[in-house]
Design a protein around this motif. Structure first.
Motif, PDB file in Angstrom:
ATOM      1  N   LEU A 120       0.828  -1.210   0.000  1.00 56.96           N
ATOM      2  CA  LEU A 120       0.000   0.000   0.000  1.00 56.96           C
ATOM      3  C   LEU A 120       0.862   1.260   0.000  1.00 56.96           C
ATOM      4  O   LEU A 120       0.571   2.217  -0.725  1.00 56.96           O
ATOM      5  N   ARG A 121       1.907   1.242   0.798  1.00 49.68           N
ATOM      6  CA  ARG A 121       2.806   2.403   0.839  1.00 49.68           C
ATOM      7  C   ARG A 121       3.390   2.675  -0.540  1.00 49.68           C
ATOM      8  O   ARG A 121       3.354   3.804  -1.034  1.00 49.68           O
ATOM      9  N   ILE A 122       3.871   1.641  -1.181  1.00 46.26           N
ATOM     10  CA  ILE A 122       4.490   1.790  -2.497  1.00 46.26           C
ATOM     11  C   ILE A 122       3.459   2.207  -3.540  1.00 46.26           C
ATOM     12  O   ILE A 122       3.712   3.103  -4.354  1.00 46.26           O
ATOM     13  N   GLU A 123       2.274   1.592  -3.505  1.00 49.95           N
ATOM     14  CA  GLU A 123       1.202   1.945  -4.444  1.00 49.95           C
ATOM     15  C   GLU A 123       0.815   3.415  -4.322  1.00 49.95           C
ATOM     16  O   GLU A 123       0.383   4.035  -5.299  1.00 49.95           O
ATOM     17  N   ASN A 124       0.960   3.974  -3.128  1.00 46.48           N
ATOM     18  CA  ASN A 124       0.605   5.374  -2.899  1.00 46.48           C
ATOM     19  C   ASN A 124       1.776   6.321  -3.126  1.00 46.48           C
ATOM     20  O   ASN A 124       1.726   7.486  -2.720  1.00 46.48           O
ATOM     21  N   GLY A 125       2.824   5.822  -3.774  1.00 44.87           N
ATOM     22  CA  GLY A 125       3.912   6.684  -4.212  1.00 44.87           C
ATOM     23  C   GLY A 125       5.020   6.936  -3.215  1.00 44.87           C
ATOM     24  O   GLY A 125       5.878   7.783  -3.446  1.00 44.87           O
ATOM     25  N   TYR A 126       5.016   6.228  -2.121  1.00 46.25           N
ATOM     26  CA  TYR A 126       6.065   6.399  -1.124  1.00 46.25           C
ATOM     27  C   TYR A 126       7.117   5.308  -1.323  1.00 46.25           C
ATOM     28  O   TYR A 126       6.925   4.167  -0.930  1.00 46.25           O
ATOM     29  N   THR A 127       8.225   5.667  -1.953  1.00 49.68           N
ATOM     30  CA  THR A 127       9.285   4.683  -2.155  1.00 49.68           C
ATOM     31  C   THR A 127      10.084   4.461  -0.877  1.00 49.68           C
ATOM     32  O   THR A 127      10.732   3.441  -0.729  1.00 49.68           O
ATOM     33  N   SER A 128      10.004   5.393   0.040  1.00 50.43           N
ATOM     34  CA  SER A 128      10.726   5.307   1.310  1.00 50.43           C
ATOM     35  C   SER A 128       9.743   5.123   2.465  1.00 50.43           C
ATOM     36  O   SER A 128       8.820   5.924   2.626  1.00 50.43           O
ATOM     37  N   TYR A 129       9.965   4.085   3.255  1.00 48.31           N
ATOM     38  CA  TYR A 129       9.101   3.891   4.423  1.00 48.31           C
ATOM     39  C   TYR A 129       9.270   5.059   5.385  1.00 48.31           C
ATOM     40  O   TYR A 129       8.335   5.440   6.087  1.00 48.31           O
ATOM     41  N   GLU A 130      10.462   5.652   5.426  1.00 47.02           N
ATOM     42  CA  GLU A 130      10.721   6.754   6.348  1.00 47.02           C
ATOM     43  C   GLU A 130       9.865   7.971   6.016  1.00 47.02           C
ATOM     44  O   GLU A 130       9.330   8.617   6.913  1.00 47.02           O
ATOM     45  N   LYS A 131       9.729   8.283   4.732  1.00 41.92           N
ATOM     46  CA  LYS A 131       8.912   9.434   4.333  1.00 41.92           C
ATOM     47  C   LYS A 131       7.446   9.200   4.672  1.00 41.92           C
ATOM     48  O   LYS A 131       6.747  10.111   5.110  1.00 41.92           O
ATOM     49  N   PHE A 132       6.967   7.961   4.447  1.00 41.03           N
ATOM     50  CA  PHE A 132       5.593   7.638   4.809  1.00 41.03           C
ATOM     51  C   PHE A 132       5.410   7.794   6.317  1.00 41.03           C
ATOM     52  O   PHE A 132       4.430   8.369   6.780  1.00 41.03           O
ATOM     53  N   ALA A 133       6.344   7.252   7.079  1.00 41.48           N
ATOM     54  CA  ALA A 133       6.252   7.305   8.540  1.00 41.48           C
ATOM     55  C   ALA A 133       6.177   8.752   9.027  1.00 41.48           C
ATOM     56  O   ALA A 133       5.325   9.083   9.858  1.00 41.48           O
ATOM     57  N   ILE A 134       7.043   9.590   8.504  1.00 35.81           N
ATOM     58  CA  ILE A 134       7.051  11.001   8.922  1.00 35.81           C
ATOM     59  C   ILE A 134       5.731  11.678   8.570  1.00 35.81           C
ATOM     60  O   ILE A 134       5.122  12.359   9.394  1.00 35.81           O
ATOM     61  N   LYS A 135       5.271  11.461   7.343  1.00 35.74           N
ATOM     62  CA  LYS A 135       4.036  12.103   6.868  1.00 35.74           C
ATOM     63  C   LYS A 135       2.825  11.700   7.710  1.00 35.74           C
ATOM     64  O   LYS A 135       1.906  12.482   7.924  1.00 35.74           O
ATOM     65  N   HIS A 136       2.818  10.455   8.211  1.00 31.53           N
ATOM     66  CA  HIS A 136       1.650   9.934   8.928  1.00 31.53           C
ATOM     67  C   HIS A 136       1.901   9.736  10.423  1.00 31.53           C
ATOM     68  O   HIS A 136       1.190   8.983  11.080  1.00 31.53           O
ATOM     69  N   ASP A 137       2.916  10.433  10.927  1.00 33.35           N
ATOM     70  CA  ASP A 137       3.177  10.506  12.362  1.00 33.35           C
ATOM     71  C   ASP A 137       3.467   9.155  13.018  1.00 33.35           C
ATOM     72  O   ASP A 137       2.956   8.855  14.096  1.00 33.35           O
ATOM     73  N   PHE A 138       4.262   8.342  12.343  1.00 31.49           N
ATOM     74  CA  PHE A 138       4.787   7.112  12.935  1.00 31.49           C
ATOM     75  C   PHE A 138       6.268   7.338  13.213  1.00 31.49           C
ATOM     76  O   PHE A 138       6.919   8.099  12.498  1.00 31.49           O
ATOM     77  N   GLN A 139       6.803   6.651  14.184  1.00 34.80           N
ATOM     78  CA  GLN A 139       8.250   6.635  14.342  1.00 34.80           C
ATOM     79  C   GLN A 139       8.810   5.741  13.242  1.00 34.80           C
ATOM     80  O   GLN A 139       8.241   4.683  12.941  1.00 34.80           O
ATOM     81  N   GLY A 140       9.903   6.159  12.617  1.00 38.75           N
ATOM     82  CA  GLY A 140      10.469   5.419  11.499  1.00 38.75           C
ATOM     83  C   GLY A 140      10.731   3.961  11.809  1.00 38.75           C
ATOM     84  O   GLY A 140      10.350   3.063  11.062  1.00 38.75           O
ATOM     85  N   LYS A 141      11.367   3.691  12.926  1.00 42.31           N
ATOM     86  CA  LYS A 141      11.691   2.309  13.307  1.00 42.31           C
ATOM     87  C   LYS A 141      10.406   1.508  13.555  1.00 42.31           C
ATOM     88  O   LYS A 141      10.308   0.345  13.182  1.00 42.31           O
ATOM     89  N   GLN A 142       9.430   2.132  14.177  1.00 43.45           N
ATOM     90  CA  GLN A 142       8.157   1.452  14.439  1.00 43.45           C
ATOM     91  C   GLN A 142       7.507   1.034  13.122  1.00 43.45           C
ATOM     92  O   GLN A 142       7.048  -0.090  12.978  1.00 43.45           O
ATOM     93  N   TYR A 143       7.496   1.952  12.158  1.00 43.91           N
ATOM     94  CA  TYR A 143       6.867   1.636  10.878  1.00 43.91           C
ATOM     95  C   TYR A 143       7.644   0.550  10.134  1.00 43.91           C
ATOM     96  O   TYR A 143       7.063  -0.364   9.558  1.00 43.91           O
TER      97      TYR A 143
END
Length: 76
Positions: free
Chosen positions: A20-43
């Motif tokens: 889902l992350r990739i389908e929505n254009g987020y190639t980096s899990y870190e960028k998705f995490a930041i945008k959606h208020d997750f801690q990077g390691k948690q995500y």
């Protein structure tokens, strides 16, 4: 090193989260995490199939504007 085999169902959910992350254009899990208020390691741990709370799954579903039904339709 974690020698415990992960449950295949948890791994399928983790794959769906990553897809889902990739389908929505987020190639980096870190960028998705930041945008959606997750801690990077948690995500990252979610995408790797570590166990997590249902409330965390609901946050992921909400971030993608999906219903639980639609989320689980994509779990294989």
């Amino acid at each position: 090193m974690d020698d415990v085999k992960k449950d295949d169902r948890i791994l399928a959910i983790a794959k769906r989260i990553k897809d889902l992350r990739i389908e929505n254009g987020y190639t980096s899990y870190e960028k998705f995490a930041i945008k959606h208020d997750f801690q990077g390691k948690q995500y990252w741990r979610l995408e790797e199939g570590h166990d997590f709370k249902v409330s965390t799954l609901l946050r992921i579903v909400d971030a993608h504007n999906l219903s639980l039904e639609d989320f689980f339709k994509g779990v294989k």
